[in-house]
Design a protein around this motif. Sequence first.
Motif, PDB file in Angstrom:
ATOM      1  N   MET A  17      42.767  49.263  36.141  1.00 13.20           N
ATOM      2  CA  MET A  17      41.343  49.427  35.887  1.00 13.20           C
ATOM      3  C   MET A  17      41.083  49.324  34.387  1.00 13.20           C
ATOM      4  N   THR A  18      40.051  48.572  34.015  1.00 16.97           N
ATOM      5  CA  THR A  18      39.661  48.409  32.619  1.00 16.97           C
ATOM      6  C   THR A  18      38.160  48.647  32.501  1.00 16.97           C
ATOM      7  N   VAL A  19      37.779  49.536  31.607  1.00 13.49           N
ATOM      8  CA  VAL A  19      36.359  49.826  31.381  1.00 13.49           C
ATOM      9  C   VAL A  19      35.803  48.752  30.444  1.00 13.49           C
TER      10      VAL A  19
ATOM     11  N   TRP B  69      36.625  46.313  35.353  1.00 16.22           N
ATOM     12  CA  TRP B  69      37.393  45.261  36.004  1.00 16.22           C
ATOM     13  C   TRP B  69      38.466  45.938  36.845  1.00 16.22           C
ATOM     14  N   GLN B  70      38.500  45.625  38.128  1.00 17.01           N
ATOM     15  CA  GLN B  70      39.452  46.226  39.056  1.00 17.01           C
ATOM     16  C   GLN B  70      40.440  45.152  39.518  1.00 17.01           C
ATOM     17  N   VAL B  71      41.713  45.424  39.329  1.00 17.05           N
ATOM     18  CA  VAL B  71      42.777  44.490  39.712  1.00 17.05           C
ATOM     19  C   VAL B  71      43.652  45.171  40.765  1.00 17.05           C
ATOM     20  N   LEU B  72      43.728  44.566  41.942  1.00 16.35           N
ATOM     21  CA  LEU B  72      44.592  45.035  43.029  1.00 16.35           C
ATOM     22  C   LEU B  72      45.674  43.993  43.267  1.00 16.35           C
TER      23      LEU B  72
ATOM     24  N   VAL C 255      48.101  54.988  31.119  1.00 14.57           N
ATOM     25  CA  VAL C 255      46.750  55.283  30.650  1.00 14.57           C
ATOM     26  C   VAL C 255      46.577  54.872  29.191  1.00 14.57           C
ATOM     27  N   GLU C 256      47.644  54.903  28.417  1.00 17.71           N
ATOM     28  CA  GLU C 256      47.539  54.449  27.026  1.00 17.71           C
ATOM     29  C   GLU C 256      47.173  52.974  26.962  1.00 17.71           C
ATOM     30  N   GLU C 257      47.798  52.167  27.835  1.00 12.93           N
ATOM     31  CA  GLU C 257      47.486  50.739  27.869  1.00 12.93           C
ATOM     32  C   GLU C 257      46.066  50.501  28.388  1.00 12.93           C
ATOM     33  N   VAL C 258      45.661  51.284  29.381  1.00 12.10           N
ATOM     34  CA  VAL C 258      44.301  51.159  29.904  1.00 12.10           C
ATOM     35  C   VAL C 258      43.275  51.497  28.835  1.00 12.10           C
TER      36      VAL C 258
ATOM     37  N   CYS D 139      34.285  62.413  33.454  1.00 18.38           N
ATOM     38  CA  CYS D 139      33.903  61.881  34.755  1.00 18.38           C
ATOM     39  C   CYS D 139      35.130  61.325  35.468  1.00 18.38           C
ATOM     40  N   THR D 140      35.146  61.451  36.780  1.00 17.54           N
ATOM     41  CA  THR D 140      36.314  61.089  37.583  1.00 17.54           C
ATOM     42  C   THR D 140      36.022  59.847  38.410  1.00 17.54           C
ATOM     43  N   LEU D 141      37.001  58.947  38.452  1.00 14.78           N
ATOM     44  CA  LEU D 141      36.975  57.780  39.336  1.00 14.78           C
ATOM     45  C   LEU D 141      38.235  57.828  40.191  1.00 14.78           C
ATOM     46  N   THR D 142      38.059  57.999  41.488  1.00 17.08           N
ATOM     47  CA  THR D 142      39.172  58.111  42.426  1.00 17.08           C
ATOM     48  C   THR D 142      39.208  56.875  43.312  1.00 17.08           C
ATOM     49  N   PHE D 143      40.271  56.089  43.201  1.00 16.46           N
ATOM     50  CA  PHE D 143      40.450  54.873  43.999  1.00 16.46           C
ATOM     51  C   PHE D 143      41.366  55.188  45.171  1.00 16.46           C
ATOM     52  N   ASN D 144      40.875  54.954  46.373  1.00 13.33           N
ATOM     53  CA  ASN D 144      41.706  55.139  47.559  1.00 13.33           C
ATOM     54  C   ASN D 144      41.168  54.280  48.700  1.00 13.33           C
ATOM     55  N   SER D 145      41.937  54.228  49.757  1.00  7.73           N
ATOM     56  CA  SER D 145      41.518  53.478  50.925  1.00  7.73           C
ATOM     57  C   SER D 145      40.474  54.266  51.689  1.00  7.73           C
TER      58      SER D 145
END
Length: 474
Positions: free
Chosen positions: A64-66, A84-87, A191-194, A169-175
């Motif tokens: 994930m990239t803001v 940007w979301q990369v799966l 998280v440092e790279e993000v 603020c929280t962003l939780t990615f799940n199915s």
Amino acid sequence: MTGVKKAGLIFICLSLLHGVFAALNCTSPTPEALFDAFEKELFPRKLLRPVKSFSEPLNITLKMTVVGILGVNEKAQSLTIFIWQVLEWDIAGLSWDEEECGTSRVSIPREKLWVPDVQITEFMDEDVSPRTPYVYLYNTGHVYDDKPVRVVSTCRLVIYTFPFDVQNCTLTFNSYLHFVGDIRMFPRTTVEEVLEESKQVLQTKGEWELVDIKAGSTTVMLQEGSYSDVTYYIILRRRPILYVVNLLIPSCFLITLDLFSFLLPPHSVDRSAFKMTLILGYTVFLLIMNDLLPVTGGSTPLMNVFFSISFALMVASLLETVFITNIQFSSSQYSPVPHWLRVLVLRYLAVIVCLPPIKKSNRITVCLQQPSRVSIIPSKDLENISSNIPPEKTPLDPVLDELRNLSRDLAAIHGQMDKHFQGSKTEQEWEMIGIVVDRLLFGLYIAFISVCFITIVCIWVWSNLGLQLGHTMK
């Protein structure tokens, strides 16, 4: 029969080891040949999860990239950002030869493949970002899905220290549907790279600043099972300069002006008109700047409390000015000061406001009333008095009568002048009470401005220091 059964079991085992999909065979290294192979082996199985068996979980990596911080809505308690979301995941058993098929990577329409239903748990509104119709498929069976997402998510906003607040603020990615036995989520990068990549590509330079990104992996337990998820904590800091310039500094100017209005002598200047003008100006200022203040039902910002107390002090100073003005012109008609009020104000509060006690006057009052009858009488009159013979009327008696009348007139004039300049004891006490109240409110004003200034500076420094300590701990 036994040999046939053994051969069947061996074939089944080999099929399971090889995977669901066999290696694709291309008749020629052309897009048409590869597409025909997809039509035969891949596209018909798009409804099934691409694993060897139902008990095997599918591993999905997330990045994930803001890209942009669109806004924070304090009233709705929501955060709007653009990411940007990369799966990435692997299709078990799928592969093809690069030389035989002519490429190692190809873009495929998203609807032709099985795509995981990864959602953000905190979403509040529909994603209206541009749709990307394609995903990348590599010759190893690896799928790369990169798409933009406009996220409108819930966020518990704490605006107590507005405008020096920091939000988490929280962003939780799940199915949305599949349990942890079906899909497992893993972060692809640290998280440092993000955070570093997000700061490099971040385009918006508005009210909010991206300070930090933290990550954690949690599991939400439900009755049917548990869900695997990846959680990111987006830490934002408000840029306070807009509110400091437009709200705090003008308000401090008006309060300081009202503070120095106490230096105006109330007996010679209409201080109440000046203070009323300041109150009207402060009211108009608050009405104009009301849109800049956050509105929430959970908590009240300190800035709102600051404005309310400032307005209350202005109104109190106006009422105090009216009280003092009334004392200056009508204290002679007041009843004597009650004992408790005299003790409270003149004995205790006067000491607090450093008001010196009233010194006794050093003037010598000369009594001009008619003194005892002492005069120089001729010896002839003394002889008459001693012999009980009434004295004869002398020429000095009219002069003495005039002096006596003049003495009574001067004594009356002196009494009236003394009463006019010094006033009665009741008037002096009421005027003293007015002076004590005026000084007390002046001291409260100074204390309030000092405490507010120190609090604002401490909150500003503490917010910056806390973030710096957080980075140092990393």
